[in-house]
Scaffold this motif. Sequence first.
Motif, PDB file in Angstrom:
ATOM      1  N   ARG A  54      -6.735  10.469   6.687  1.00 38.44           N
ATOM      2  CA  ARG A  54      -7.465   9.567   5.782  1.00 38.44           C
ATOM      3  C   ARG A  54      -9.027  10.324   5.820  1.00 38.44           C
ATOM      4  O   ARG A  54      -9.976   9.331   5.836  1.00 38.44           O
ATOM      5  N   ASP A  84     -14.574   9.924   5.459  1.00 43.34           N
ATOM      6  CA  ASP A  84     -13.632   8.810   5.552  1.00 43.34           C
ATOM      7  C   ASP A  84     -13.021   8.388   4.275  1.00 43.34           C
ATOM      8  O   ASP A  84     -14.029   7.919   3.107  1.00 43.34           O
ATOM      9  N   ASN A  93       0.774  -1.234   0.005  1.00 44.06           N
ATOM     10  CA  ASN A  93      -0.190   0.007   0.208  1.00 44.06           C
ATOM     11  C   ASN A  93       0.809   1.356   0.073  1.00 44.06           C
ATOM     12  O   ASN A  93       0.376   2.293   0.149  1.00 44.06           O
ATOM     13  N   HIS A 137     -12.400   5.784  -3.599  1.00 42.61           N
ATOM     14  CA  HIS A 137     -12.217   4.935  -2.331  1.00 42.61           C
ATOM     15  C   HIS A 137     -12.165   3.497  -2.524  1.00 42.61           C
ATOM     16  O   HIS A 137     -12.564   2.862  -3.456  1.00 42.61           O
ATOM     17  N   LYS A 138     -10.977   2.945  -1.766  1.00 38.95           N
ATOM     18  CA  LYS A 138     -10.567   1.770  -1.572  1.00 38.95           C
ATOM     19  C   LYS A 138      -9.746   1.399  -3.125  1.00 38.95           C
ATOM     20  O   LYS A 138      -9.276   0.082  -3.078  1.00 38.95           O
ATOM     21  N   ASP A 198     -10.261   5.685   1.814  1.00 41.20           N
ATOM     22  CA  ASP A 198      -9.086   4.722   1.951  1.00 41.20           C
ATOM     23  C   ASP A 198      -8.587   4.585   0.256  1.00 41.20           C
ATOM     24  O   ASP A 198      -9.202   3.945  -0.548  1.00 41.20           O
TER      25      ASP A 198
END
Length: 467
Positions: A270, A282, A172, A243-244, A284
């Motif tokens: 984040r 939020d 990541n 996102h993700k 990610d």
Amino acid sequence: MQAILIIDDDVDMCLLLQRFLSKNNYRADVIHSGAKGLQLLSEHKYNLVLCDFRLGDTDGREVLKTIKALYPSIPVIIVTGYSDIRIAVDVVKLGAYDYVTKPLIPAEVLSIIEKALSSSNSPSEINGFSNVAVEELKARRVSQETTEDFFEGSSTESKELYKQIHVIAPTNYSVILYGESGTGKEVVAKTIHSLSERKDYPFIAMDCGTLTKELAGSELFGHEKGAFTGAVATKTGHFEIAHKGTLLLDEVANLPYDVQVSLLRVIQERKFKRVGGIKDIDVDVRIIVASNENLQDAYKKGRFREDLYHRFNEFSIYVPPLRMRKDDIMNFALYFLDISNNELNKKITGFSPEVITLFLNYSWPGNLRELRNIIRRAALLTDKGDVKTSALPMELANHHLVPDPVNGSENASSKPLETDLKTAAAEAEMEAIRRVLKQVNYNKTKAAKILNIDRKTLYNKMRHLEE
């Protein structure tokens, strides 16, 4: 009977070698210059080439490069009187089958020739690329586990690039991609994404190059209705969409400084707020940034936040320009031609030897983007058979013309084209030096690094430019 071409300026040695090979049921033709040897290769079919390393008009290295570019399936054995392991390593890296030293031992030469011929199935060729090579190229494209736009080259530089991609992709880590415009940084970013655990989620690319402060904030984080003049509806930003998944920020050094502050908060916490919003969202997202300038230099000049640079710089990858990946040029050209054939429903077979020579000697300032655009144009202008020079843009088709020493303009009528291989190679080298010097604003240290020579060698070559 299999045919062997001997290229050597030692007349006596050639005569003896020719007689010896004839007694062993080979047809051996002899020529005493590199240029004429290449001409014979274009006119007749040969199964193998024996080439002296030192010729009167050039050296075996240059002849070898040309042969492997135009006729890669023909094995080449380099002959030299200079028993130097560095030469052996060099010519083998360039594609020579083997290397023998003078004085020649007939039995040794015959053994090497037989091994070379037995290891080569001498497939029929399409423009210097065998049918087998073309099919392998297509099969490789189909079998790749990466994005459809991605093609793995085979040069040392490409192998190192792909090694780094495969190392970093499963993590990541944030990544900085450095490289000139057109080198394929976005394709590399997509490939990292496709090899990661985020591959089933969005990959979003954002060009930061021309965005104002207000527009950059809106594009990154979105905005609420009425947040500013013209905000007539709520907009979802790139972070929220990605996102993700993975977000690529291209030309990130051009982001306004205030936006960089907001970006740092998102990376640290984040979470973010839309422009004009009060609610934290939020997120990610894995971030990959791309730049054609050194971000460390940018923060030292006060144009980029140092803390943001260190957040991004968990891993960096340099994407080399096409001129540093010469061994990949024709592989990429065939790959792009395959794509163009599918787009246009055509069956163009490949490239003429003249086009291949131009491609291999051109400096490709626009890198892979330029190559792809030229192939698409050529495919559009070619109905069938091979791509000819007539289908290429004028600036590429005429790039080998010698610039006028007074004003630098190309003048085809003032000087005839040279057919001598050594002269042509020298002119191509001088043109490459001119292009690189201009590209780096005549910074000799940078130019020497790009050209892969030391500064002293560059100065010596520049003296020839001034003569």
